[in-house]
Design a protein around this motif. Structure first.
Motif, short mmCIF file in Angstrom:
data_model
loop_
_atom_site.label_atom_id
_atom_site.label_comp_id
_atom_site.label_asym_id
_atom_site.label_seq_id
_atom_site.Cartn_x
_atom_site.Cartn_y
_atom_site.Cartn_z
N ASN A 279 0.83 -1.22 0.00
CA ASN A 279 0.00 0.00 0.00
C ASN A 279 0.86 1.26 0.00
O ASN A 279 0.47 2.29 -0.57
CB ASN A 279 -0.94 0.01 1.21
N ASP A 280 2.03 1.18 0.65
CA ASP A 280 2.94 2.33 0.63
C ASP A 280 3.48 2.56 -0.78
O ASP A 280 3.68 3.72 -1.20
CB ASP A 280 4.09 2.11 1.61
N LEU A 281 3.72 1.47 -1.51
CA LEU A 281 4.18 1.60 -2.89
C LEU A 281 3.09 2.23 -3.77
O LEU A 281 3.39 3.06 -4.64
CB LEU A 281 4.57 0.24 -3.46
N ILE A 287 -0.64 4.97 -7.69
CA ILE A 287 -1.42 3.95 -8.39
C ILE A 287 -2.88 4.11 -8.00
O ILE A 287 -3.24 4.02 -6.83
CB ILE A 287 -0.93 2.53 -8.04
N TRP A 288 -3.75 4.38 -8.98
CA TRP A 288 -5.17 4.56 -8.70
C TRP A 288 -5.77 3.26 -8.21
O TRP A 288 -5.28 2.17 -8.52
CB TRP A 288 -5.92 5.01 -9.95
N LYS A 292 -4.89 -0.85 -9.07
CA LYS A 292 -4.18 -1.64 -8.05
C LYS A 292 -4.22 -3.15 -8.32
O LYS A 292 -3.19 -3.83 -8.16
CB LYS A 292 -4.75 -1.33 -6.66
N PRO A 293 -5.37 -3.73 -8.74
CA PRO A 293 -5.36 -5.17 -9.03
C PRO A 293 -4.40 -5.55 -10.16
O PRO A 293 -3.81 -6.63 -10.14
CB PRO A 293 -6.82 -5.45 -9.43
N ILE A 294 -4.23 -4.64 -11.14
CA ILE A 294 -3.31 -4.91 -12.25
C ILE A 294 -1.88 -5.00 -11.74
O ILE A 294 -1.13 -5.93 -12.06
CB ILE A 294 -3.42 -3.81 -13.32
#
Length: 354
Positions: A279-281, A287-288, A292-294
């Motif tokens: 999540n920090d990345l 990253i929208w 995020k799943p991608i």
């Protein structure tokens, strides 16, 4: 008020809305939205359209003057403004704020002008523009319709809705074929559905009947290849590369995009190994939520060693594309995509690109 494309007709029928803001880059939705708003307005008696375009010489005062003037031709008018850019400058901001004040004052005095509808449209807006005082004010007075790309996940639902409106009866196999052939080109897909509607009406249309009629018109942009690559859909990546090559896309443009994305993936994988939270990345690289799943799939399925190998080969592809025509750079880019997920197999092929 903010709505989405599938809420448009319901919103139009609810009550009078004096301002419509339609912004986005997806051509089918934009054309459909503007046509729908104007058609509905015309059914309510708005027969006159006054059009403006905000080029470099545009006189913004015309908007206020037109709003406050009496029409010589019709009592109900649409004032349409196409913005060449969301950055309208000080002159544009000043007039927009004056227009907002005028609309608010008329409403407060119980004299809201329901004889005029503003339709303001343009390309996708950045966050800074959406948060401008003038844009927020117009959104509060009317309706903001942002248009987002219909991706592969949403396309089947879009296709089913369009088929239902046209009373088309498509078999599942034909649905799948149309999605494969026309992904990324909704205007062409809509035309194809219109053609099938004329030829077959409400009769069941199967794959055998339609496959000789449809023409492959899928259009992809380079960024869609990166999404497919991060999702591990190598077959789709190669199909997109082939399509872009046929359209004359420069291989050097793709090399730059691949290099930027692979460098980011390489850095993110390194940081994950060092204990940085995912999540920090996402926050660090902005990253929208939708993407995020991608990235989660890519970071879970791509090995650091494979990214390193892919970057080495990408440097070779870059050099080759600039110094010789002996090799097809698009074939080499297809090898690059495969290497990212199957580098343990492709590394044994010491491809001599030079």
């Amino acid at each position: 008020m903010k709505i989405y494309h599938n809420q448009l007709m319901q919103t139009l029928q609810r009550n009078f809305i004096p301002v419509w803001l339609v912004f986005g880059d997806e051509p089918w939705q934009k054309n459909n939205s503007l046509t729908t708003i104007k058609s509905y307005a015309k059914s309510q008696g708005f027969d006159e359209i006054i059009r403006f375009s905000s080029d470099s010489s545009f006189d913004w005062q015309q908007l206020l003057d037109e709003y406050q003037s009496m029409s010589l031709f019709a009592s109900l008018r649409i004032i349409e403004l196409e913005l060449s850019s969301g950055k309208i400058g000080d002159a544009g901001s000043k007039v927009m704020l004056e227009l907002i004040d005028k609309l608010r004052q008329d409403a407060a005095d119980g004299q809201q002008n329901q004889d005029v509808i503003f339709i303001i449209h343009g390309d996708k807006l950045d966050t800074a523009t959406v948060n401008r005082k003038w844009f927020k004010g117009l959104s509060q007075l009317g309706c903001y319709l942002p248009l987002y790309d219909i991706d592969a996940k949403a396309l089947p639902r879009w296709l089913n809705n369009q088929a239902r409106e046209l009373q088309l009866n498509l078999t599942p196999d034909l649905n799948s074929l149309l999605i494969e052939l026309f992904e990324g080109n909704l205007p062409a897909l809509e035309q194809e559905l219109q053609k099938l509607s004329i030829l077959f009406g409400s009769n069941v249309i199967d794959l055998a009947q339609a496959e000789q009629l449809v023409i492959k018109q899928a259009k992809f942009n380079p960024f869609q290849i990166l999404d497919a690559l991060l999702q591990g859909n190598l077959k789709k990546c190669i199909a997109m590369l082939d399509q872009l090559q046929q359209e004359g896309t420069a291989a050097t443009q793709l090399v730059w995009l691949f290099h930027k994305e692979l460098n980011q993936i390489y850095t993110m994988l390194n940081q994950l190994e060092q204990g940085v939270a995912l999540n920090d990345l996402y926050k660090q690289y902005r990253i929208w939520d939708k993407r995020k799943p991608i990235y989660q799939h890519a970071l879970s399925n791509i090995k650091l060693a494979h990214v390193k190998l892919a970057l080495t080969r990408l440097a070779d592809i870059d050099l080759t594309s600039k110094t010789t025509t002996e090799f097809n750079a698009f074939i080499l880019l297809a090898d690059l995509c495969i290497t990212l997920y199957h580098g343990d197999k492709t590394k044994q092929f010491a491809l001599d690109y030079h």
